[in-house]
Design a protein around this motif. Sequence first.
Motif, PDB file in Angstrom:
ATOM      1  N   GLU A  31     -14.867   3.196  -1.491  1.00 12.96           N
ATOM      2  CA  GLU A  31     -15.124   4.183  -0.246  1.00 12.96           C
ATOM      3  C   GLU A  31     -14.535   4.656   0.764  1.00 12.96           C
ATOM      4  OE1 GLU A  31     -19.734   3.872   1.590  1.00 12.96           O
ATOM      5  OE2 GLU A  31     -19.057   4.603   0.226  1.00 12.96           O
ATOM      6  N   TRP A  32     -14.320   2.433   1.171  1.00 12.21           N
ATOM      7  CA  TRP A  32     -13.608   2.234   3.065  1.00 12.21           C
ATOM      8  C   TRP A  32     -13.071   0.755   2.604  1.00 12.21           C
ATOM      9  CZ3 TRP A  32     -14.378  -2.667   5.345  1.00 12.21           C
ATOM     10  CH2 TRP A  32     -14.464  -2.487   6.277  1.00 12.21           C
ATOM     11  N   THR A  33     -11.609   1.127   3.275  1.00 11.00           N
ATOM     12  CA  THR A  33     -10.801  -0.343   3.329  1.00 11.00           C
ATOM     13  C   THR A  33     -10.184   0.079   4.570  1.00 11.00           C
ATOM     14  OG1 THR A  33      -8.519   1.315   2.599  1.00 11.00           O
ATOM     15  CG2 THR A  33      -9.547   0.240   1.191  1.00 11.00           C
ATOM     16  N   ALA A  34      -9.764  -1.274   4.840  1.00 13.95           N
ATOM     17  CA  ALA A  34      -9.834  -2.002   5.877  1.00 13.95           C
ATOM     18  C   ALA A  34      -9.088  -3.173   6.036  1.00 13.95           C
ATOM     19  CB  ALA A  34     -10.959  -2.160   7.334  1.00 13.95           C
ATOM     20  N   TRP A  35      -8.463  -3.804   7.456  1.00  9.59           N
ATOM     21  CA  TRP A  35      -8.123  -5.690   7.747  1.00  9.59           C
ATOM     22  C   TRP A  35      -7.981  -6.224   8.505  1.00  9.59           C
ATOM     23  CZ3 TRP A  35      -4.115  -5.867  10.543  1.00  9.59           C
ATOM     24  CH2 TRP A  35      -3.309  -4.708  11.279  1.00  9.59           C
ATOM     25  N   HIS A  48      -8.819  -2.316  11.263  1.00  6.38           N
ATOM     26  CA  HIS A  48      -7.931  -1.359  10.900  1.00  6.38           C
ATOM     27  C   HIS A  48      -7.568  -1.086  10.497  1.00  6.38           C
ATOM     28  CE1 HIS A  48      -5.934  -3.625  14.665  1.00  6.38           C
ATOM     29  NE2 HIS A  48      -6.586  -4.401  14.110  1.00  6.38           N
ATOM     30  N   GLN A  49      -6.628   0.490   9.712  1.00  6.91           N
ATOM     31  CA  GLN A  49      -7.295   1.372   8.156  1.00  6.91           C
ATOM     32  C   GLN A  49      -5.746   0.709   7.854  1.00  6.91           C
ATOM     33  OE1 GLN A  49      -6.172   5.573   9.395  1.00  6.91           O
ATOM     34  NE2 GLN A  49      -6.399   6.406   7.044  1.00  6.91           N
ATOM     35  N   LEU A  50      -6.223   0.311   6.009  1.00  2.00           N
ATOM     36  CA  LEU A  50      -5.409   0.220   5.035  1.00  2.00           C
ATOM     37  C   LEU A  50      -4.654   1.141   4.998  1.00  2.00           C
ATOM     38  CD1 LEU A  50      -4.401  -2.628   3.871  1.00  2.00           C
ATOM     39  CD2 LEU A  50      -6.077  -1.563   1.736  1.00  2.00           C
ATOM     40  N   GLN A  51      -2.987   1.178   4.782  1.00  2.00           N
ATOM     41  CA  GLN A  51      -2.421   2.028   4.378  1.00  2.00           C
ATOM     42  C   GLN A  51      -1.326   1.270   3.565  1.00  2.00           C
ATOM     43  OE1 GLN A  51      -1.062   4.025   7.767  1.00  2.00           O
ATOM     44  NE2 GLN A  51      -3.160   5.630   7.376  1.00  2.00           N
ATOM     45  N   TRP A  52      -0.507   1.782   2.652  1.00  5.14           N
ATOM     46  CA  TRP A  52       0.643   1.781   1.541  1.00  5.14           C
ATOM     47  C   TRP A  52       1.355   2.653   2.511  1.00  5.14           C
ATOM     48  CZ3 TRP A  52      -4.101   0.219  -0.465  1.00  5.14           C
ATOM     49  CH2 TRP A  52      -3.912  -1.269  -1.611  1.00  5.14           C
ATOM     50  N   ASN A  53       2.847   2.055   3.046  1.00  7.15           N
ATOM     51  CA  ASN A  53       3.539   2.848   3.601  1.00  7.15           C
ATOM     52  C   ASN A  53       4.946   2.298   3.606  1.00  7.15           C
ATOM     53  OD1 ASN A  53       3.050   1.044   5.723  1.00  7.15           O
ATOM     54  ND2 ASN A  53       1.922   2.326   6.988  1.00  7.15           N
ATOM     55  N   SER A  54       5.310   1.566   2.987  1.00  8.89           N
ATOM     56  CA  SER A  54       6.890   0.379   2.851  1.00  8.89           C
ATOM     57  C   SER A  54       7.296   2.008   2.119  1.00  8.89           C
ATOM     58  CB  SER A  54       6.471  -0.536   2.219  1.00  8.89           C
ATOM     59  OG  SER A  54       6.151  -1.548   3.487  1.00  8.89           O
ATOM     60  N   GLY A  55       8.858   1.276   2.384  1.00  5.45           N
ATOM     61  CA  GLY A  55       9.319   2.544   1.555  1.00  5.45           C
ATOM     62  C   GLY A  55       9.836   1.526   0.088  1.00  5.45           C
ATOM     63  N   GLY A  56      10.364   2.304  -0.863  1.00  4.83           N
ATOM     64  CA  GLY A  56      10.689   2.082  -2.561  1.00  4.83           C
ATOM     65  C   GLY A  56       9.090   1.967  -3.279  1.00  4.83           C
ATOM     66  N   ASN A  57       9.151   0.563  -3.888  1.00  2.54           N
ATOM     67  CA  ASN A  57       8.189   1.049  -5.139  1.00  2.54           C
ATOM     68  C   ASN A  57       7.737  -0.317  -6.537  1.00  2.54           C
ATOM     69  OD1 ASN A  57       8.976   1.496  -7.499  1.00  2.54           O
ATOM     70  ND2 ASN A  57       9.658   3.669  -7.302  1.00  2.54           N
ATOM     71  N   VAL A  58       6.709  -0.709  -6.462  1.00  2.61           N
ATOM     72  CA  VAL A  58       6.980  -2.319  -7.088  1.00  2.61           C
ATOM     73  C   VAL A  58       5.920  -1.998  -8.051  1.00  2.61           C
ATOM     74  CG1 VAL A  58       5.067  -3.252  -5.120  1.00  2.61           C
ATOM     75  CG2 VAL A  58       6.496  -4.660  -6.998  1.00  2.61           C
ATOM     76  N   TYR A  59       6.341  -2.515  -8.983  1.00  2.00           N
ATOM     77  CA  TYR A  59       4.983  -2.448 -10.677  1.00  2.00           C
ATOM     78  C   TYR A  59       4.614  -3.914 -10.184  1.00  2.00           C
ATOM     79  CZ  TYR A  59       3.886  -2.623 -15.357  1.00  2.00           C
ATOM     80  OH  TYR A  59       2.896  -3.065 -16.649  1.00  2.00           O
ATOM     81  N   GLY A  60       3.661  -3.772 -10.849  1.00  4.83           N
ATOM     82  CA  GLY A  60       2.229  -5.583 -11.527  1.00  4.83           C
ATOM     83  C   GLY A  60       1.313  -5.096 -11.725  1.00  4.83           C
ATOM     84  N   CYS A  61       0.733  -5.814 -11.945  1.00  4.71           N
ATOM     85  CA  CYS A  61      -0.515  -6.315 -12.740  1.00  4.71           C
ATOM     86  C   CYS A  61      -1.238  -7.435 -12.224  1.00  4.71           C
ATOM     87  CB  CYS A  61      -0.443  -7.332 -13.878  1.00  4.71           C
ATOM     88  SG  CYS A  61       0.959  -5.737 -15.327  1.00  4.71           S
ATOM     89  N   TRP A  62      -2.807  -6.727 -12.408  1.00 12.23           N
ATOM     90  CA  TRP A  62      -3.584  -7.455 -11.369  1.00 12.23           C
ATOM     91  C   TRP A  62      -4.699  -8.511 -12.482  1.00 12.23           C
ATOM     92  CZ3 TRP A  62      -9.303  -7.806 -12.399  1.00 12.23           C
ATOM     93  CH2 TRP A  62      -9.228  -6.436 -13.076  1.00 12.23           C
TER      94      TRP A  62
END
Length: 342
Positions: free
Chosen positions: A126-130, A327-341
Amino acid sequence: MHRFLAGCLAVSALVFAHSAHASECGYTSAGWNAPNGAVVFDRGEGPIRNVMDAIGEYRTHSMLSHGSIGAASHATMADPDQNSWPTVCGTPLNVNQLQNGYPGLEQVNQGGIYHYMYDPDGSGPEWTAWQLGDAMGAAQVADALWFNHPYVSDVSHVDSGQYIDRPLWNGARVPYSLFQYRDLQTVNQMPGSATNNGMVCSTFLAYAHNYAGRGLVSAYTYPHDRIANASNSLYTGVYNHCKASLGWFENAALTVICPVFWNVCGNAGNQVANCMAAGRCDTSSSSIWKGVRDNSSTTATSISPDRIGGWGVHPISSTLWASDYSHQLQWNSGGNVYGCWQ
């Protein structure tokens, strides 16, 4: 702290350190906006949230950013398997998996950390930040862990084509240990030690802070009334998830195959509460966690995500990150990446 008991099967609602239904692998934008060395916080569902709410704190998980297109280091826990019949009736959860939470301390890329936090439909915490604070010092923490710290790599449990780095401590892997919420022992010191060689998300960050030469992050002692509330809330949270047939107990018929005198959901709640209160993950006897709850001399000493961030009763001098605001967390870089946790 997570997936604990959030956050992380597809992942069930009984996540310890995190969001309830995240997928293990997938794509995302190439990077988030959290700078190298920033700590990323969130507030997700699960039993850890029950604990944090009970002690009057907000954040449920914390992670170390290695840059806008880099990896994230954190400690988390996927749901333990349920035991097979008939063991499941008295001791519902796999003891080893509950005591030594997997994956524990790990480093995953942006695809992995995004899908740790979010479902494919975009739902998540419900909330994210850095917070960054001392930018030079924060980068030193991230770089020391990334470039200097020993680690091993192994394949994802979900996708054999993906490798995940796992930092070592005291020469061994670092599982997620619920007992860290009761007593972090000397995780924040150097060289430090703990039961099961374990950490949780925020005690790991305290360790990383000291490992990089940025000083000791002092622990905070919670008074008895707070840990009594937390014990009750943890038990109730696990019990309610079970009764709703979520998480480990998706098959409601589980309560049918056990004799009527077995309270399976109550036993699950007792087992998890025992694990956190006393490090006893192998029993569902309620006398263990209730003994801690009902002894007025008992306290808990640990480091929470709120303390890492300098919020509430925790001073802004507690860590090099704590002087910053959220600060509000955002994913905003170009391109994409695949991964697993995991």
